[in-house]
Motif scaffolding. Structure first.
Motif, PDB file in Angstrom:
ATOM      1  N   SER A  50       0.843  -1.201   0.000  1.00  0.00           N
ATOM      2  CA  SER A  50       0.000   0.000   0.000  1.00  0.00           C
ATOM      3  C   SER A  50       0.877   1.251   0.000  1.00  0.00           C
ATOM      4  N   HIS A  51       1.918   1.247   0.827  1.00  0.00           N
ATOM      5  CA  HIS A  51       2.851   2.381   0.837  1.00  0.00           C
ATOM      6  C   HIS A  51       3.528   2.533  -0.518  1.00  0.00           C
ATOM      7  N   GLY A  52       3.941   1.407  -1.109  1.00  0.00           N
ATOM      8  CA  GLY A  52       4.595   1.473  -2.411  1.00  0.00           C
ATOM      9  C   GLY A  52       3.691   2.029  -3.486  1.00  0.00           C
ATOM     10  N   ALA A  53       2.411   1.625  -3.455  1.00  0.00           N
ATOM     11  CA  ALA A  53       1.458   2.103  -4.456  1.00  0.00           C
ATOM     12  C   ALA A  53       1.214   3.602  -4.296  1.00  0.00           C
ATOM     13  N   VAL A  54       1.036   4.054  -3.046  1.00  0.00           N
ATOM     14  CA  VAL A  54       0.860   5.486  -2.796  1.00  0.00           C
ATOM     15  C   VAL A  54       2.090   6.257  -3.273  1.00  0.00           C
ATOM     16  N   ALA A  55       3.267   5.683  -3.065  1.00  0.00           N
ATOM     17  CA  ALA A  55       4.508   6.333  -3.507  1.00  0.00           C
ATOM     18  C   ALA A  55       4.537   6.498  -5.023  1.00  0.00           C
ATOM     19  N   VAL A  56       4.042   5.513  -5.754  1.00  0.00           N
ATOM     20  CA  VAL A  56       4.023   5.594  -7.217  1.00  0.00           C
ATOM     21  C   VAL A  56       3.176   6.775  -7.675  1.00  0.00           C
ATOM     22  N   ILE A  57       1.975   6.913  -7.104  1.00  0.00           N
ATOM     23  CA  ILE A  57       1.103   8.029  -7.498  1.00  0.00           C
ATOM     24  C   ILE A  57       1.755   9.358  -7.139  1.00  0.00           C
ATOM     25  N   ALA A  58       2.337   9.435  -5.942  1.00  0.00           N
ATOM     26  CA  ALA A  58       3.000  10.678  -5.532  1.00  0.00           C
ATOM     27  C   ALA A  58       4.146  11.025  -6.484  1.00  0.00           C
ATOM     28  N   ALA A  59       4.902   9.999  -6.882  1.00  0.00           N
ATOM     29  CA  ALA A  59       6.011  10.239  -7.815  1.00  0.00           C
ATOM     30  C   ALA A  59       5.495  10.714  -9.168  1.00  0.00           C
ATOM     31  N   MET A  60       4.406  10.100  -9.643  1.00  0.00           N
ATOM     32  CA  MET A  60       3.820  10.513 -10.923  1.00  0.00           C
ATOM     33  C   MET A  60       3.357  11.963 -10.879  1.00  0.00           C
ATOM     34  N   GLN A  61       2.928  12.412  -9.697  1.00  0.00           N
ATOM     35  CA  GLN A  61       2.439  13.790  -9.550  1.00  0.00           C
ATOM     36  C   GLN A  61       3.534  14.733  -9.044  1.00  0.00           C
ATOM     37  N   ASN A  62       4.774  14.231  -9.055  1.00  0.00           N
ATOM     38  CA  ASN A  62       5.952  15.021  -8.661  1.00  0.00           C
ATOM     39  C   ASN A  62       5.868  15.509  -7.213  1.00  0.00           C
ATOM     40  N   GLN A  63       5.218  14.716  -6.363  1.00  0.00           N
ATOM     41  CA  GLN A  63       5.165  15.011  -4.925  1.00  0.00           C
ATOM     42  C   GLN A  63       6.338  14.263  -4.269  1.00  0.00           C
ATOM     43  N   VAL A  64       7.527  14.843  -4.413  1.00  0.00           N
ATOM     44  CA  VAL A  64       8.767  14.145  -4.101  1.00  0.00           C
ATOM     45  C   VAL A  64       8.834  13.746  -2.631  1.00  0.00           C
ATOM     46  N   GLU A  65       8.528  14.672  -1.739  1.00  0.00           N
ATOM     47  CA  GLU A  65       8.650  14.388  -0.299  1.00  0.00           C
ATOM     48  C   GLU A  65       7.718  13.240   0.114  1.00  0.00           C
ATOM     49  N   LYS A  66       6.478  13.292  -0.364  1.00  0.00           N
ATOM     50  CA  LYS A  66       5.518  12.221  -0.043  1.00  0.00           C
ATOM     51  C   LYS A  66       5.983  10.894  -0.628  1.00  0.00           C
ATOM     52  N   ALA A  67       6.438  10.912  -1.856  1.00  0.00           N
ATOM     53  CA  ALA A  67       6.893   9.685  -2.509  1.00  0.00           C
ATOM     54  C   ALA A  67       8.059   9.059  -1.741  1.00  0.00           C
ATOM     55  N   GLU A  68       9.048   9.893  -1.375  1.00  0.00           N
ATOM     56  CA  GLU A  68      10.215   9.375  -0.656  1.00  0.00           C
ATOM     57  C   GLU A  68       9.816   8.783   0.695  1.00  0.00           C
ATOM     58  N   LEU A  69       8.868   9.430   1.386  1.00  0.00           N
ATOM     59  CA  LEU A  69       8.418   8.932   2.676  1.00  0.00           C
ATOM     60  C   LEU A  69       7.832   7.537   2.550  1.00  0.00           C
ATOM     61  N   HIS A  70       6.951   7.358   1.556  1.00  0.00           N
ATOM     62  CA  HIS A  70       6.274   6.064   1.417  1.00  0.00           C
ATOM     63  C   HIS A  70       7.188   4.996   0.818  1.00  0.00           C
ATOM     64  N   ILE A  71       8.145   5.404   0.018  1.00  0.00           N
ATOM     65  CA  ILE A  71       9.153   4.452  -0.463  1.00  0.00           C
ATOM     66  C   ILE A  71       9.933   3.900   0.731  1.00  0.00           C
ATOM     67  N   GLU A  72      10.359   4.794   1.614  1.00  0.00           N
ATOM     68  CA  GLU A  72      11.123   4.371   2.791  1.00  0.00           C
ATOM     69  C   GLU A  72      10.293   3.446   3.680  1.00  0.00           C
ATOM     70  N   LEU A  73       9.040   3.823   3.915  1.00  0.00           N
ATOM     71  CA  LEU A  73       8.174   2.995   4.758  1.00  0.00           C
ATOM     72  C   LEU A  73       7.932   1.624   4.130  1.00  0.00           C
ATOM     73  N   ALA A  74       7.705   1.607   2.810  1.00  0.00           N
ATOM     74  CA  ALA A  74       7.439   0.347   2.113  1.00  0.00           C
ATOM     75  C   ALA A  74       8.623  -0.603   2.233  1.00  0.00           C
ATOM     76  N   LEU A  75       9.819  -0.082   1.994  1.00  0.00           N
ATOM     77  CA  LEU A  75      11.011  -0.929   2.019  1.00  0.00           C
ATOM     78  C   LEU A  75      11.409  -1.318   3.438  1.00  0.00           C
ATOM     79  N   ARG A  76      11.068  -0.476   4.401  1.00  0.00           N
ATOM     80  CA  ARG A  76      11.327  -0.820   5.794  1.00  0.00           C
ATOM     81  C   ARG A  76      10.442  -2.004   6.216  1.00  0.00           C
ATOM     82  N   LEU A  77       9.210  -2.017   5.720  1.00  0.00           N
ATOM     83  CA  LEU A  77       8.291  -3.102   6.053  1.00  0.00           C
ATOM     84  C   LEU A  77       8.619  -4.380   5.293  1.00  0.00           C
ATOM     85  N   ASP A  78       9.097  -4.238   4.048  1.00  0.00           N
ATOM     86  CA  ASP A  78       9.387  -5.412   3.223  1.00  0.00           C
ATOM     87  C   ASP A  78      10.419  -5.024   2.170  1.00  0.00           C
TER      88      ASP A  78
END
Length: 353
Positions: free
Chosen positions: A287-315
């Motif tokens: 779920s975090h990874g998917a949210v990160a993809v949308i944020a990245a597509m919309q150039n929301q860099v800070e949000k994307a990086e946050l959810h990328i980190e959370l996603a990879l920390r979990l798995d």
């Protein structure tokens, strides 16, 4: 009936035929005739309870059954129907308490008509998410050669949810040989087939199951994932859209629907599904990874990086977070390239859900 109005056997046959055909007023007429004769009264009271159950008159049926139980004891048919009333009211604990009195008698006792009791008990256990106890009971009954065919169908779905796919397939086969439209066995068989990438068999089983219950979220979701695996996006979409209505708390279905919207370039709809999935469980990495993809597509860099980190920390094996990172770095800036990545994601991550 007119040729032999005093024949109780014919009267029983006429009542049962009307009941099975859903001709409740006609069945009630036969019931009135039988009761007026005062013959075989207890048996006809039980038939009256069956009629009331079919009509949804649960309290009337329950009153008769409790009276019969008080006079005749815990007969399996009476116990089953009392428990079934609780089941219909989503009182699974109440149903189990009733069934336990008969199913778990002292060792060596023989229970007549155990099949329907097993089926209802396993259904209640499955609905109560008491999967391990249900699975162990099915194994025990199989070892005693007492696992009835219909009960094996319920057990097959329990086995799927326990990750025991080999047993799930075996129990589903046992059930479907005896009852080709047993709904739990069809769903279990379809799930095993989809895990084995046999979408034709999965689709065949699920379409048969859908005829039995067109509002079952699990069936609709599996159909959606089956079509998704074959990249039949237009066919998959309505199934998953319906599935989230009937099964709103299933994270995988929201994610699958979100990726379908993503492929169709509807980022707002995709984000809504991904955020819904995230809200259901903030500890699920995809779920975090998917949210990160949308944020990245919309150039929301800070949000994307946050959810990328959370996603990879979990798995660390999370599949969508690296896509988001590739989008941010410009390595996957082409919309068609991202679309292809999403298609691979669905196959690799959601094809067997």
């Amino acid at each position: 009936m007119n040729s032999d109005p005093d024949n109780n056997v014919l009267l029983i046959d006429a009542f049962e035929t009307a009941l099975q055909a859903g001709l409740f007023s006609k069945a009630e007429q036969f019931l009135t005739i039988a009761q007026s004769r005062q013959a075989d009264l207890a048996a006809w009271q039980f038939r009256a309870s069956n009629l009331y159950l079919a009509q949804g008159r649960l309290q009337d049926a329950q009153a008769i059954l409790l009276s019969l139980e008080e006079r005749q004891g815990a007969h399996p048919a009476i116990v089953h129907n009392l428990a079934y009333i609780c089941f219909q009211q989503n009182d699974f604990a109440g149903a189990l308490a009733i069934l336990d009195k008969v199913l778990f008698q002292e060792a060596g006792s023989v229970i007549e008509n155990i099949g329907q009791l097993q089926v209802l008990w396993l259904r209640c256990m499955h609905r109560s998410l008491r999967l391990e106890d249900a699975f162990n009971y099915a194994l025990q009954q199989q070892g005693l050669n007492r696992l009835e065919d219909q009960a094996a169908g319920i057990a097959s779905l329990v086995a799927v949810d326990m990750g025991q796919m080999e047993l799930a397939a075996s129990w589903a086969r046992q059930a479907l040989i005896a009852a080709p439209d047993q709904i739990e066995a069809l769903v279990a068989n379809a799930t095993v087939a989809l895990a084995q990438k046999n979408t034709d068999l999965s689709r065949q089983c699920l379409m048969r199951a859908l005829v039995k219950n067109s509002t079952d979220g699990r069936i609709l979701s599996l159909l959606g994932f089956t079509e998704m695996y074959d990249m039949k996006i237009d066919q998959a979409l309505p199934y998953l859209q319906k599935a989230v209505v009937y099964m709103p708390e299933h994270i995988g279905t929201h994610l699958g629907l979100g990726w379908l919207y993503f492929i169709q370039r509807d980022l707002a709809a995709a984000n809504a599904e991904f955020e819904t999935a995230l809200g259901l469980d903030r500890n699920f990495s995809e779920s975090h990874g998917a949210v990160a993809v949308i944020a990245a597509m919309q150039n929301q860099v800070e949000k994307a990086e946050l959810h990328i980190e959370l996603a990879l920390r979990l798995d660390r094996t999370n599949f969508s977070a690296p896509y988001a990172r590739a989008i941010l770095s410009g390595e996957a800036h082409d919309v068609e390239a991202v679309k292809r990545l999403a298609q691979r994601l669905m196959k690799n991550r959601f094809g067997s859900n």
